[in-house]
Scaffold this motif. Structure first.
Motif, PDB file in Angstrom:
ATOM      1  N   ASN A  72     -13.202 -55.086 -28.704  1.00  0.00           N
ATOM      2  CA  ASN A  72     -12.134 -54.751 -28.910  1.00  0.00           C
ATOM      3  C   ASN A  72     -11.386 -56.628 -29.901  1.00  0.00           C
ATOM      4  O   ASN A  72     -10.961 -57.349 -28.740  1.00  0.00           O
ATOM      5  CB  ASN A  72     -11.007 -54.287 -28.132  1.00  0.00           C
ATOM      6  CG  ASN A  72      -9.734 -53.969 -28.914  1.00  0.00           C
ATOM      7  OD1 ASN A  72      -8.727 -54.662 -29.150  1.00  0.00           O
ATOM      8  ND2 ASN A  72      -9.624 -52.778 -29.435  1.00  0.00           N
ATOM      9  N   ILE A  73     -11.276 -56.947 -31.162  1.00  0.00           N
ATOM     10  CA  ILE A  73     -11.059 -57.970 -31.604  1.00  0.00           C
ATOM     11  C   ILE A  73      -9.884 -58.426 -31.002  1.00  0.00           C
ATOM     12  O   ILE A  73      -9.139 -59.319 -30.949  1.00  0.00           O
ATOM     13  CB  ILE A  73     -11.094 -58.172 -32.727  1.00  0.00           C
ATOM     14  CG1 ILE A  73     -12.029 -57.869 -33.917  1.00  0.00           C
ATOM     15  CG2 ILE A  73     -10.457 -59.090 -33.671  1.00  0.00           C
ATOM     16  CD1 ILE A  73     -12.412 -57.667 -35.110  1.00  0.00           C
ATOM     17  N   VAL A 116     -24.965 -66.353 -30.403  1.00  0.00           N
ATOM     18  CA  VAL A 116     -24.718 -65.849 -29.241  1.00  0.00           C
ATOM     19  C   VAL A 116     -24.877 -64.308 -29.697  1.00  0.00           C
ATOM     20  O   VAL A 116     -24.342 -64.303 -31.183  1.00  0.00           O
ATOM     21  CB  VAL A 116     -23.072 -66.307 -28.747  1.00  0.00           C
ATOM     22  CG1 VAL A 116     -23.592 -66.528 -27.401  1.00  0.00           C
ATOM     23  CG2 VAL A 116     -22.035 -65.646 -29.373  1.00  0.00           C
ATOM     24  N   PRO A 117     -25.338 -63.397 -29.292  1.00  0.00           N
ATOM     25  CA  PRO A 117     -25.949 -62.084 -29.640  1.00  0.00           C
ATOM     26  C   PRO A 117     -23.965 -61.309 -30.089  1.00  0.00           C
ATOM     27  O   PRO A 117     -23.302 -62.153 -29.197  1.00  0.00           O
ATOM     28  CB  PRO A 117     -26.461 -61.789 -28.687  1.00  0.00           C
ATOM     29  CG  PRO A 117     -26.403 -62.115 -27.306  1.00  0.00           C
ATOM     30  CD  PRO A 117     -26.313 -63.705 -28.263  1.00  0.00           C
ATOM     31  N   ASN A 118     -24.073 -60.212 -30.433  1.00  0.00           N
ATOM     32  CA  ASN A 118     -22.859 -59.064 -30.675  1.00  0.00           C
ATOM     33  C   ASN A 118     -23.152 -58.912 -29.528  1.00  0.00           C
ATOM     34  O   ASN A 118     -23.150 -58.162 -29.063  1.00  0.00           O
ATOM     35  CB  ASN A 118     -22.961 -58.231 -32.030  1.00  0.00           C
ATOM     36  CG  ASN A 118     -23.569 -58.945 -33.150  1.00  0.00           C
ATOM     37  OD1 ASN A 118     -22.893 -60.367 -33.092  1.00  0.00           O
ATOM     38  ND2 ASN A 118     -23.448 -58.576 -34.209  1.00  0.00           N
ATOM     39  N   SER A 155     -18.831 -53.692 -31.917  1.00  0.00           N
ATOM     40  CA  SER A 155     -19.696 -54.512 -32.330  1.00  0.00           C
ATOM     41  C   SER A 155     -19.259 -55.350 -33.355  1.00  0.00           C
ATOM     42  O   SER A 155     -19.021 -55.339 -34.735  1.00  0.00           O
ATOM     43  CB  SER A 155     -21.751 -54.448 -33.131  1.00  0.00           C
ATOM     44  OG  SER A 155     -22.259 -54.678 -33.137  1.00  0.00           O
ATOM     45  N   HIS A 156     -19.402 -57.556 -32.487  1.00  0.00           N
ATOM     46  CA  HIS A 156     -18.307 -57.719 -33.636  1.00  0.00           C
ATOM     47  C   HIS A 156     -19.543 -59.559 -32.378  1.00  0.00           C
ATOM     48  O   HIS A 156     -19.740 -58.963 -31.518  1.00  0.00           O
ATOM     49  CB  HIS A 156     -17.466 -57.942 -32.926  1.00  0.00           C
ATOM     50  CG  HIS A 156     -16.248 -57.221 -33.987  1.00  0.00           C
ATOM     51  ND1 HIS A 156     -16.039 -57.378 -35.328  1.00  0.00           N
ATOM     52  CD2 HIS A 156     -15.572 -56.039 -33.321  1.00  0.00           C
ATOM     53  CE1 HIS A 156     -15.076 -56.404 -35.447  1.00  0.00           C
ATOM     54  NE2 HIS A 156     -14.900 -54.909 -33.632  1.00  0.00           N
ATOM     55  N   ASN A 157     -19.101 -60.108 -33.408  1.00  0.00           N
ATOM     56  CA  ASN A 157     -19.879 -61.234 -32.606  1.00  0.00           C
ATOM     57  C   ASN A 157     -18.182 -62.270 -32.222  1.00  0.00           C
ATOM     58  O   ASN A 157     -17.343 -62.680 -33.159  1.00  0.00           O
ATOM     59  CB  ASN A 157     -20.339 -62.325 -33.915  1.00  0.00           C
ATOM     60  CG  ASN A 157     -21.289 -63.052 -32.771  1.00  0.00           C
ATOM     61  OD1 ASN A 157     -20.681 -64.740 -32.705  1.00  0.00           O
ATOM     62  ND2 ASN A 157     -21.951 -63.001 -32.679  1.00  0.00           N
ATOM     63  N   ILE A 158     -18.428 -62.956 -30.912  1.00  0.00           N
ATOM     64  CA  ILE A 158     -17.517 -63.814 -30.051  1.00  0.00           C
ATOM     65  C   ILE A 158     -17.229 -64.356 -30.932  1.00  0.00           C
ATOM     66  O   ILE A 158     -15.941 -65.535 -31.229  1.00  0.00           O
ATOM     67  CB  ILE A 158     -17.572 -63.473 -28.806  1.00  0.00           C
ATOM     68  CG1 ILE A 158     -15.991 -64.583 -28.181  1.00  0.00           C
ATOM     69  CG2 ILE A 158     -18.254 -64.335 -28.614  1.00  0.00           C
ATOM     70  CD1 ILE A 158     -16.128 -63.987 -27.177  1.00  0.00           C
TER      71      ILE A 158
END
Length: 458
Positions: free
Chosen positions: A355-356, A349-351, A317-320
């Motif tokens: 993949n970073i 924006v939501p998470n 889970s990441h935020n772009i």
């Protein structure tokens, strides 16, 4: 008739039908008045012959008959001129004047025939033929509502009875004419009503048919639009599937051969570096070139591996926005190197499950393509935003746009318009987006191109 009576008749239908019937009546008045005017000229010629033969001396009825023909000629000429002067192009232009115009003309014809049969003809041959003909002509020629028809025939019949009572002294003939005229009026009235109902029902049927056709046309248009959209979506899906199949094939090939190729390449590179130190300065340039080409081949193999769909991708889970922010130093360096301006607009924006490393590679590839598409002084824009069901990453440039034939092949491995390109950059991007269950939408014009990457909210 029962079918039409069961249908729901709206006020709009009734008004429209009455307008159409009045429109037809008005047009018939124009034609009918011309015909009667021509007939009056013929009748005046017959009156002249009667005068020459001395019939006017025998009975003054012929003189009064001449006067009635003169009145018929003048009135019909007046109606002809007025009707052709005031032309109504469609039924929507009908007014109360036109309705009054037609009703008065019908009343004039019935009254004139009643006067002719009830008074003038009784002085000549004692017949009521003219009134009979006039009554049936009005019933057939015009279409009125029942109350208007009753008013017209009622007034003319009253005039006929009064004049017949005054002019006809023979009680037997008078009573016979009363009976005959009554039957004529009753038959004409019912004939007029039947014809009016038939015309009304025919108009109503046409209105319902027009509404039905309009409704079915809308339904067919909606179905056609839906089918067209479905066909377009299917074609897009087929293109995407073919593109992804090619990416999958190349990825599988890359995964199977990259290890076997990299091992000997690493060995060769090591010996070249070893031999490089034992050669003079002139030969070292050749060794540097060979080592550089080996590094280039190794980077191509790395891109092959990036395309592969079989490689394991770890999602977290990441935020772009955080990924874009952390990648900005590299992006800004590339922009400064190309003498371009960088603009970043990051909205809340939501998470997402991302993949970073792959998203960074996606962003860098899109940014570098945008920078290479512009000359010095251009502006590159990175933007993030969200919709109801998706999060979007948009990269816009101010280049010359992408031609249609190139646009159709975007993401195809080894397809490139660059002199030194491998044709794998966008293929890598499409592979990354596919693994993230996203989609890429390209908007292009002569003033620039925007790559919109959409990720679904899960």
């Amino acid at each position: 008739m029962g079918f039409f009576q069961s249908q729901h008749i709206t006020e709009n239908y009734e008004y429209a039908i009455e307008q159409i019937l009045t429109y037809e009546n008005y047009n018939r008045t124009r034609k009918f008045s011309v015909i009667l005017f021509l007939a009056s000229i013929i009748l005046l010629f017959v009156d002249h012959i009667n005068k020459v033969e001395g019939l006017w001396i025998i009975s003054d009825g012929y003189k009064y008959l001449f006067y009635s023909h003169v009145i018929l000629g003048f009135v019909t000429l007046f109606y002809s001129l007025v009707s052709y002067r005031i032309i109504v192009p469609t039924a929507k232009g009908i007014t109360r004047y036109h309705k009054f115009h037609v009703i008065v003309f019908s009343l004039f014809i019935l009254t004139l025939t009643a006067v002719t049969s009830g008074w003038i003809d009784q002085k000549i041959h004692g017949q009521i033929t003219v009134y009979v003909i006039g009554s049936f002509m009005i019933a057939v020629m015009y279409s009125y509502k029942p109350r208007i028809t009753a008013l017209l025939y009622g007034l003319s019949f009253v005039a006929f009875m009064i004049l017949l009572t005054i002019s006809q002294k023979d009680l037997v003939i008078r009573h016979g004419h009363f009976v005959n005229a009554s039957l004529v009026v009753v038959i004409s009235y019912f004939l007029s009503n039947v014809l009016h109902k038939l015309k009304h029902q025919d108009m109503l049927h046409k209105c319902h048919l027009e509404d039905l056709v309009t409704e079915r046309t809308k339904e067919l248009q909606t179905a056609n639009d839906s089918l067209t959209q479905e066909i377009l979506e299917r074609k897009r899906a087929e293109i995407e599937m073919a593109k992804l199949d090619r990416l999958n094939l190349i990825g599988e090939m890359a995964a199977s051969i990259s290890h076997e190729v990299r091992n000997p390449m690493t060995t060769v590179k090591g010996f070249l570096q070893l031999l490089r130190h034992k050669q003079n300065s002139r030969d070292r340039e050749h060794f540097d070139l060979m080592i550089e080409e080996l590094d280039r081949a190794n980077s191509i193999l790395s891109e092959f591996l990036s395309i592969s769909r079989t490689k394991s991708t770890i999602f977290e889970s990441h935020n772009i926005n955080d990924i874009v922010t952390s990648t900005l130093p590299l992006v800004q360096a590339d922009a400064q190197t190309n003498d371009n301006l960088l603009t970043v607009e990051l909205n809340n924006v939501p998470n997402l499950q991302l993949n970073i490393q792959e998203i960074r590679q996606l962003l860098l590839n899109l940014v570098r393509n945008g920078l290479e598409a512009m000359s010095g002084g251009g502006q590159l824009r990175i933007r993030t935003f969200s919709t109801n069901s998706e999060v979007a990453l948009a990269v816009s440039d101010e280049g010359k746009g992408i031609e249609q034939f190139v646009l159709e092949k975007l993401g195809t491995p080894f397809f490139t318009t660059k002199e030194k390109g491998t044709g794998l950059g966008l293929a890598v991007c499409y592979g990354i987006v596919s693994r993230h269950n996203g989609r890429i939408n390209v908007e292009t014009s002569p003033i620039g191109t925007t790559f919109n990457v959409y990720f679904e909210l899960s």
